[in-house]
Design a protein around this motif. Structure first.
Motif, PDB file in Angstrom:
ATOM      1  N   GLN A 214       0.851  -1.195   0.000  1.00 44.78           N
ATOM      2  CA  GLN A 214       0.000   0.000   0.000  1.00 44.78           C
ATOM      3  C   GLN A 214       0.884   1.241   0.000  1.00 44.78           C
ATOM      4  N   TYR A 215       0.710   2.087  -1.050  1.00 45.92           N
ATOM      5  CA  TYR A 215       1.660   3.172  -1.291  1.00 45.92           C
ATOM      6  C   TYR A 215       0.954   4.452  -1.747  1.00 45.92           C
ATOM      7  N   ASP A 216       1.770   5.460  -1.951  1.00 39.90           N
ATOM      8  CA  ASP A 216       1.325   6.720  -2.542  1.00 39.90           C
ATOM      9  C   ASP A 216       1.522   6.654  -4.055  1.00 39.90           C
ATOM     10  N   VAL A 217       0.811   7.517  -4.791  1.00 36.13           N
ATOM     11  CA  VAL A 217       0.968   7.557  -6.248  1.00 36.13           C
ATOM     12  C   VAL A 217       2.412   7.849  -6.639  1.00 36.13           C
ATOM     13  N   HIS A 218       3.088   8.715  -5.892  1.00 36.55           N
ATOM     14  CA  HIS A 218       4.461   9.048  -6.274  1.00 36.55           C
ATOM     15  C   HIS A 218       5.371   7.828  -6.161  1.00 36.55           C
TER      16      HIS A 218
END
Length: 522
Positions: free
Chosen positions: A321-325
């Motif tokens: 689970q991550y950020d778009v960047h």
């Protein structure tokens, strides 16, 4: 050249497509974006759209639907009685419509499709004095649609790649059920952790089915006083992890260490839409489906150990689970995950009320421009899809294949949606019909953009949100299904939108668009 059999096409797809990127946006019905495709009004000062020769027609607005619509003829709609009407780029910032599980069924009125203003219509607000008049100021706003002068990029992608005009929401209702269906095809098995009684229905077997937008329990950004739930059962992330397939869900605002230009950070990172002028938190927990499952959640938003670890099982505790960047950081580091789900920061996700088609276009176009210029583009498939219809009018109802009989159902009369005995089983008891999943729901847009996508092609076969899940299973999990009543077992295939007969991709044109206008860059 001989046409490949279905088995041969699937085998070829497995060899050809090494990366799937799902850009999952918010709240659009098919007719709201494509009702008049491929014919745009082309008023002065707007980006011009002219269809390519041979462009196929879609199941959109007929002249009768535009001039004698059942929502105009039904007096039950009161002051909201209206034909469909065009929204211009100046009207890109609109109010949110009602898209609750029961209200959407009432709008369908047993297939008559004639109670949208009464059941789901919300009037627009006069953000600019004197601007929003006529139908915009009544419940008729639900009948508004955009054309290729506003959603220009999407019409251009449809011209050069593949789209469907018979793609549906798995069930009726708002964002969270749509997000859950993307990854599990199963909204049954929800557990109330706090104040969520109104967002779930008894399934008839001692369990509950999710129908609303409670927040995921445990997520540090979830409200501590709002409705909180978690989901049981499995999702596609569990299968991908078990098979050591690199994957991730990338949502704008997930990285709590980033400080925006306006000084906001943490769970309160916020951005303002230039169209709606609304300041909205970038990360909305109820849009992140994997956070509802304990096996795939990253409740503390732990950061990946490095861009090279993104997508891997040993990613430093981020649990995929991550950020778009992080998605783009990983690609720049030479690490392109096999399966990626992208969710824009809220102001660019297209959700009416705080975002808009023009905000959404900037995110989608910028993402596709970047992906088309990677070394992996020849083996990449991008799917642009939506979580729900927002209640925007669409004239087409699919045959009801999953019935339900609960107090919130009303598709075929009070308390009824189709045949309740046709319902798939639930998580708690896989031998009994689980109520609360009336569907398919509203018709939604979907675009497949890839060198392997058929060019200027409209698919008329019936698919739904779980068809994306099915494609991931077919390509990377040897066709393994989640089972337990997941819609992946009955959802249609998306492979018909791809051209897999040749050994090399035939759709080699790079379509680089201007993020603001949606027009092709020369």
């Amino acid at each position: 050249m001989a046409t490949l059999s279905p088995a041969q096409s699937l085998d070829h797809a497995r060899k050809a497509i090494k990366h799937i990127v799902v850009i999952y946006q918010e709240n659009v019905s098919f007719d709201h974006y494509f009702g008049t495709y491929p014919h745009a009004l082309n008023l002065p000062g707007e980006p011009r759209f002219v269809a390519l020769p041979g462009t196929p027609t879609v199941d959109g607005y007929s002249q009768e639907l535009l001039e004698e619509n059942p929502n105009l003829l039904n007096a039950g709609n009161g002051l909201g009685r209206s034909n469909p009407f065009r929204l211009s780029r100046e009207d890109a910032a609109t109010a949110d419509q009602d898209h609750d599980y029961g209200a959407e069924q009432e709008a369908f009125n047993g297939g008559k499709m004639d109670l949208f203003p009464k059941s789901v219509g919300h009037p627009d607000g006069p953000r600019i004095p004197g601007k929003h008049e006529g139908p915009l100021a009544t419940s008729a706003l639900t009948m508004g649609y955009f054309d290729g002068n506003t959603v220009t990029a999407y019409w251009n992608y449809a011209q050069h790649f593949a789209m469907s005009d018979h793609h549906y929401d798995v069930i009726f209702g708002p964002s969270t059920p749509g997000a859950i269906n993307l990854i599990s095809g199963q909204t049954n098995g929800v557990v109330n952790d706090q104040n969520a009684e109104g967002g779930m229905l008894p399934d008839g077997n001692g369990g509950y089915t999710l129908i609303s937008d409670p927040q995921p329990s445990g997520d540090v950004c979830s409200s501590t006083y709002d409705a909180l739930v978690h989901m049981t059962g499995k999702n596609v992330g569990d299968l991908l992890t078990a098979h050591h397939i690199s994957w991730g869900f990338f949502q704008g605002g997930f990285d709590l260490s980033v400080v925006n230009q306006n000084g906001t950070t943490g769970c309160k990172r916020s951005s303002r839409s230039s169209q709606t002028n609304v300041l909205k938190r970038d990360y909305l927990p109820h849009h992140e489906p994997f956070q509802y499952y304990k096996s795939t959640a990253n409740p503390q938003h732990i950061r990946p150990s490095s861009p090279l670890a993104v997508g891997r099982n040993d990613d430093g505790g981020a649990n995929h689970q991550y950020d778009v960047h992080d998605f783009f950081d990983a690609i720049r580091a030479g690490n392109f995950p096999t399966v990626s789900y992208l969710k824009a920061p809220a102001y660019e996700d297209g959700h009416s009320g705080y975002s808009s088609p023009l905000d959404e276009q900037e995110f989608v176009v910028s993402t596709l421009n970047a992906l088309q210029q990677t070394a992996e583009w020849q083996s990449t498939l991008v799917i642009v899809a939506y979580d729900d219809s927002d209640g925007w009018y669409d004239h087409r109802m699919a045959p009801t294949t999953n019935g339900s009989q609960t107090a919130m159902d009303s598709l075929n009369g009070k308390g009824t949606c189709g045949d309740p005995g046709s319902a798939l089983p639930g998580v708690l008891d896989t031998t009994k019909h689980a109520q609360g999943r009336c569907g398919p729901g509203p018709r939604l847009p979907i675009l497949l953009i890839s060198p392997w996508a058929k060019a200027n092609f409209v698919d008329h076969s019936m698919t739904d949100q779980a068809s994306i899940l099915r494609l991931v299973e077919d390509l990377y999990l040897d066709g393994t299904r989640l089972g337990g009543g997941s819609f992946d077992e009955r959802s249609g295939s998306l492979l018909g939108m791809l051209d897999l007969d040749a050994k090399k991709p035939g759709n080699t044109k790079l379509l680089i668009l201007d993020p603001k206008t949606g027009l092709e860059k020369k």
